[in-house]
Enzyme design. Structure first.
Site, PDB file in Angstrom:
ATOM      1  N   VAL A   1       8.196   6.419  16.961  1.00 52.05           N
ATOM      2  CA  VAL A   1       7.875   7.111  15.704  1.00 52.05           C
ATOM      3  C   VAL A   1       6.658   8.029  15.871  1.00 52.05           C
ATOM      4  O   VAL A   1       6.685   9.188  15.451  1.00 52.05           O
ATOM      5  CB  VAL A   1       7.660   6.097  14.555  1.00 52.05           C
ATOM      6  CG1 VAL A   1       7.334   6.819  13.246  1.00 52.05           C
ATOM      7  CG2 VAL A   1       8.888   5.215  14.384  1.00 52.05           C
TER       8      VAL A   1
ATOM      9  N   LYS B   1       0.841  -1.219   0.000  1.00 46.47           N
ATOM     10  CA  LYS B   1       0.000   0.000   0.000  1.00 46.47           C
ATOM     11  C   LYS B   1       0.865   1.254   0.000  1.00 46.47           C
ATOM     12  O   LYS B   1       0.598   2.204  -0.728  1.00 46.47           O
ATOM     13  CB  LYS B   1      -0.910  -0.017   1.234  1.00 46.47           C
ATOM     14  CG  LYS B   1      -1.462   1.342   1.645  1.00 46.47           C
ATOM     15  CD  LYS B   1      -2.358   1.210   2.835  1.00 46.47           C
ATOM     16  CE  LYS B   1      -2.135   1.996   4.082  1.00 46.47           C
ATOM     17  NZ  LYS B   1      -1.349   3.159   4.232  1.00 46.47           N
ATOM     18  N   ASN B   2       1.923   1.241   0.823  1.00 50.70           N
ATOM     19  CA  ASN B   2       2.706   2.466   1.001  1.00 50.70           C
ATOM     20  C   ASN B   2       3.734   2.702  -0.104  1.00 50.70           C
ATOM     21  O   ASN B   2       4.484   3.671  -0.053  1.00 50.70           O
ATOM     22  CB  ASN B   2       3.345   2.493   2.397  1.00 50.70           C
ATOM     23  CG  ASN B   2       2.275   2.679   3.471  1.00 50.70           C
ATOM     24  OD1 ASN B   2       1.128   3.013   3.149  1.00 50.70           O
ATOM     25  ND2 ASN B   2       2.628   2.465   4.725  1.00 50.70           N
TER      26      ASN B   2
ATOM     27  N   ASP C   1       4.429   0.228  12.251  1.00 51.58           N
ATOM     28  CA  ASP C   1       3.188  -0.436  11.821  1.00 51.58           C
ATOM     29  C   ASP C   1       3.137  -1.911  12.220  1.00 51.58           C
ATOM     30  O   ASP C   1       2.107  -2.551  12.091  1.00 51.58           O
ATOM     31  CB  ASP C   1       3.050  -0.312  10.299  1.00 51.58           C
ATOM     32  CG  ASP C   1       3.128   1.126   9.866  1.00 51.58           C
ATOM     33  OD1 ASP C   1       2.113   1.812   9.901  1.00 51.58           O
ATOM     34  OD2 ASP C   1       4.241   1.585   9.528  1.00 51.58           O
TER      35      ASP C   1
ATOM     36  N   ARG D   1      -3.481  10.630   3.499  1.00 51.60           N
ATOM     37  CA  ARG D   1      -2.350  11.558   3.560  1.00 51.60           C
ATOM     38  C   ARG D   1      -1.649  11.700   2.206  1.00 51.60           C
ATOM     39  O   ARG D   1      -0.712  12.468   2.059  1.00 51.60           O
ATOM     40  CB  ARG D   1      -1.338  11.092   4.621  1.00 51.60           C
ATOM     41  CG  ARG D   1      -1.977  10.971   5.985  1.00 51.60           C
ATOM     42  CD  ARG D   1      -0.967  10.850   7.072  1.00 51.60           C
ATOM     43  NE  ARG D   1      -0.138  12.032   7.215  1.00 51.60           N
ATOM     44  CZ  ARG D   1      -0.539  13.180   7.744  1.00 51.60           C
ATOM     45  NH1 ARG D   1      -1.771  13.315   8.166  1.00 51.60           N
ATOM     46  NH2 ARG D   1       0.296  14.189   7.851  1.00 51.60           N
TER      47      ARG D   1
ATOM     48  N   CYS E   1      -4.503   7.954   9.618  1.00 49.07           N
ATOM     49  CA  CYS E   1      -4.795   7.452  10.960  1.00 49.07           C
ATOM     50  C   CYS E   1      -4.428   8.478  12.023  1.00 49.07           C
ATOM     51  O   CYS E   1      -3.437   9.201  11.889  1.00 49.07           O
ATOM     52  CB  CYS E   1      -4.012   6.171  11.187  1.00 49.07           C
ATOM     53  SG  CYS E   1      -4.487   4.889  10.030  1.00 49.07           S
TER      54      CYS E   1
END
Ligand code: EPU
Length: 443
Positions: free
Chosen positions: A337, A24-25, A315, A97, A121
């Site tokens: 983070v 996804k990222n 994550d 984002r 999120c």
């Protein structure tokens, strides 16, 4: 319309095989990169997740034609990027984002850009100061208004020397996506070097960009006059792969995650083994993946600290914490983070987990949150027998962790918000749960 809830009858080990596709990222950023090309780009292995739908909508609002090819690949043709349809863009306000990353590409293509309010999120404040500072140094005029950011580039953007205060993933991507077509050389110091960033650099290199990754987090980008489209197969989703690995451990099951790649998951695999989980790697080029399982016996407590790559991904923290509720003894997790990434533990406590949060840095490295009173360290005492509960999901990764907890717990839980949050980043999780023998229902 049916309610956004999944009923989970817990206590059944998950067993079987599922497949992960493009990360996804990376996928969402590669889609943004397509705007920079003069010809169409093709992206393979794109998962059917909501974030991809959102970015598709954003690209279309700017005139990019988005379609699918014969193998289901995504084809993006930016030939008609001639407009910024503010109303259509605004539909996506608060949803993701990714819009912030369109700044550089749109400034190069159109000379102006409108970026609506960001979503994503709620795991911390998530400021965009590095993005804005860097864009201004490139020569962009950035006007913050109540509806979002209005940007313009009076002249061609020019290369910069810029050092990030923190190796932020999004800000590194912002600089890459802007510098590739800027005039001259850009030197980015303290850059993030996550595998998804390296893969984005591969995408940009295929398009004609000249990017050198030096040691010590320095990236040098030589701006070029034009870029073409690309054809790319993304790296697999290492967050999804780890989530299923943690689910295998927490439910005493065994899951083969087809497509998972060892090289991107080394830190996770080390932790998995330290906790007492087992895995084996099948690196066949076709059909390979990683098998995760609970080998029996007791799980061991561990002390963990999340960090930027090559550290333990933030994550991965939430799914691991669910598994740690089953380890005998005290585990310590220091989240460095994001300042508010333990919100989901309230629900885990409600299910019987014994988790205490602290504002001190309970780890070797003092972090940005230690002196600012954020509850960013957790002590987990286990093993705890988890029992069913009604759970309201607060965000994507926390949501998947709630799902894992419900699957591991005795009894029937109702998990609310699954479509809203989990489908943003997990493809067909209902289908995958079914394939793994989970007992779930949609009322
Ligand atoms: N930060 C600033 N100023 C900025 C930008 C970031 O202070 O201008 C801070 C953030 O507040 C945070 C830290 O830097 O404390 C790291 O943020 P980063 O920019 O690296 O995060 P991001 O790019 O917004 C991406 C992923 C996240 C993932 C982080 C860290 C995407 C779309 N999101 O976010 O993924 O947790 O990197 O690896 O790529 C998720 O997939 O669920 C997710 C949240």
């Amino acid at each position: 319309m049916s309610e956004d809830v999944l009923v989970v009858h817990g206590g059944t080990p998950l067993r079987g095989e599922i497949q992960v596709r493009g990360a996804k990222n990376l996928v969402s950023k590669a889609m943004v990169a397509a705007v920079l090309g003069e010809t169409a780009s093709t992206l393979y292995d794109v998962p059917a997740i909501r974030d991809v739908e959102i970015v598709t909508g954003l690209l279309e609002a700017h005139g990019v034609r988005v379609g699918t090819g014969p193998e289901g690949e995504l084809v993006m043709d930016p030939a008609n990027v001639t407009r910024a349809a503010v109303d259509e863009i605004n539909v996506h306000a608060g949803s993701s984002r990714i819009p912030i990353l369109l700044c550089g590409p749109l400034l190069h293509r159109l000379g102006h850009a409108f970026i609506p309010d960001l979503g994503g999120c709620k795991i911390g404040d998530r400021p965009i100061d590095f993005h804005i500072q860097a864009l201004r140094e490139f020569g962009a005029v950035v006007d913050k208004r109540p509806d979002g950011l209005h940007l313009s580039a009076p002249q061609r953007l020019r290369g910069i020397k810029y050092e990030l205060d923190y190796p932020s993933v999004g800000s590194t991507e912002q600089v890459l996506l802007t510098a590739v077509l800027a005039d001259g050389v850009t030197e980015l110091r303290n850059a993030a070097v996550e595998p998804e960033i390296v893969d984005l650099i591969c995408v940009l290199q295929k398009m004609g960009a000249i990017i050198k990754v030096h040691t010590d987090r320095v990236i040098e980008i030589q701006g070029v006059e034009k870029l073409s489209g690309y054809s790319h197969r993304p790296i697999p989703d290492r967050i999804e792969a780890a989530s299923w690995g943690a689910a295998a451990l927490a439910t005493h099951g065994e899951i083969f995650v087809r497509g998972a790649r060892q090289a991107d998951m080394m830190t996770f695999l080390n932790v998995y083994r330290s906790v007492g989980g087992a895995f084996s790697v099948d690196d066949s080029p076709i059909g390979g993946g990683i098998r995760f399982w609970h080998p029996g016996g007791e799980l061991q407590p561990v002390a963990l600290e999340t960090d930027v790559h090559p550290g333990l991904m933030t994550d991965w923290q939430q799914p691991l914490v669910v598994a740690l509720t089953q380890a005998r003894g005290l585990s310590i997790v220091h989240e460095t983070v994001y300042e508010r990434r333990f919100g989901y533990t309230t629900e885990l406590r409600q299910m019987g987990a014994n988790i205490q949060l602290y504002s001190e840095c309970l780890g070797g490295t003092p972090c940005r949150w230690g002196r600012r009173n954020f509850l960013h360290s957790a002590v987990i005492a286990g093993p705890s027998k988890l029992h069913a509960a009604d759970l309201q999901i607060p965000d994507l990764r926390a949501g998947f962790s709630h799902l894992i907890a419900a699957l591991a717990a005795e009894g029937t839980s109702r998990v609310y918000g699954v479509d809203r949050y989990i489908s943003r980043g997990y493809e067909d999780f209902d289908g995958k749960l079914g394939a793994l023998g989970a007992r779930t229902e949609r009322p």
